[in-house]
Each structure stands twice: as C-alpha cells, then as structure tokens.
Write an enzyme that holds these catalytic residues in place. Structure first.
Site, short mmCIF file in Angstrom:
data_model
loop_
_atom_site.label_atom_id
_atom_site.label_comp_id
_atom_site.label_asym_id
_atom_site.label_seq_id
_atom_site.Cartn_x
_atom_site.Cartn_y
_atom_site.Cartn_z
N CYS A 1 0.84 -1.21 0.00
CA CYS A 1 0.00 0.00 0.00
C CYS A 1 0.87 1.25 0.00
O CYS A 1 1.88 1.31 0.69
CB CYS A 1 -0.90 0.02 1.23
SG CYS A 1 -2.34 -1.01 1.08
N ASP B 1 -12.14 -6.46 21.63
CA ASP B 1 -11.24 -6.26 22.76
C ASP B 1 -11.97 -5.66 23.95
O ASP B 1 -11.73 -6.05 25.10
CB ASP B 1 -10.09 -5.34 22.35
CG ASP B 1 -9.12 -5.10 23.50
OD1 ASP B 1 -8.64 -6.08 24.10
OD2 ASP B 1 -8.85 -3.93 23.81
#
Length: 156
Positions: free
Chosen positions: A74, A124
């Site tokens: 990227c 999380d």
C-alpha cells in the site's frame, strides 16, 4: 480477467508505480459486523473500559492512517477524510468506515483496515463478557474515483 498489478512478469511481488496516474478525488466505504450476544449488547453502556463504540471509532480512524505500515504494497496516502461509525443493531454492532483522498491511487485498503480494526476493538472491549464473539463480513461497500470507476456492493 485482469492481471494482478502487484506482480511482475517473473511473478515477484512489487509496489505499483502510480506516479503517472492523475490525482483525483477517491473515496471508499467498508463495513464489518461484530456478532454479540444479547447479554453483551445489554452490558455495552456499563463497560468499565469506557464506551466500546466510541473507542472503536477512534481506533478505526487511527488505523486508516497507518494502513501503509500494515499492508506491504500500500502507498502512504494523505487522507483528507476518515469517518467510522459503530452502531448497535439486532445481533451485534455494525461498523462502517469511510476514507477519502485526492491521489493517484484508491483508498479501499484504508477503509477496510479502519473497519477491521474498529471491529477488533469492539471485540477487545467486550471479550471479558464472551469469548464467542464473531467478526463477520469485512467487505468493501462502495468506492468512487480512479481508473476502475465506481463500485457499489450488491446485497447478497
């Protein structure tokens, strides 16, 4: 079928040279779904770590800005806009992440990374309540700009 642009004639991976491409406005939106039990959904407002949806929003925005550090081929992009929405819906949390830039390459990966990290952050923040949480359907929803033109995901 088009050839994959990140491979040369010898089949070796390389970064695509986008220096010859015209800088145009490009925007992409990606989505993800975090499947949560009714008990976890009911507990979201009382989370001792803070508001999981707001933390996920910030995590997604930060992640979009780090995409080129995470995905090897990227290009680093100057993002002109990133927004992440995390919404409680039936069965879980729906994530939508939008990224925009004016550049010679698209922002699909930035939107996908933002959606993925926002979903991981919801996990999380809620994993203490349920280890069976599932992250599903990380997908490109739409994109505009660039040589390949516009794309809108058709519902399956």
């Amino acid at each position: 079928m088009s050839k994959l642009s990140h491979y040369d004639e010898a089949g070796e991976a390389h970064m695509v040279d986008v220096s010859g491409k015209t800088a145009t406005r490009r925007e992409a939106t990606a989505g993800a779904f975090v499947e949560l039990s009714e008990a976890v959904l009911a507990a979201l407002p009382q989370n001792p770590k803070g508001n999981p949806l707001e933390v996920a929003r910030f995590a997604g925005i930060m992640a979009a800005k780090q995409t080129s550090s995470l995905i090897p081929m990227c290009h680093p992009l100057a993002l002109s806009f990133v927004d992440v929405a995390a919404t409680v819906v039936a069965g879980g949390v729906k994530i939508e992440a939008t990224a925009a830039t004016t550049a010679g390459t698209g922002v699909e990966m930035e939107a996908m990374v933002a959606a993925s990290v926002a979903a991981l952050t919801v996990y999380d923040m809620t994993k203490a309540l349920d280890k069976g949480i599932r992250i599903r359907e990380v997908v490109l929803l739409r994109k505009s700009g660039g040589k390949s033109g516009d794309y809108v995901r058709s519902e399956v």
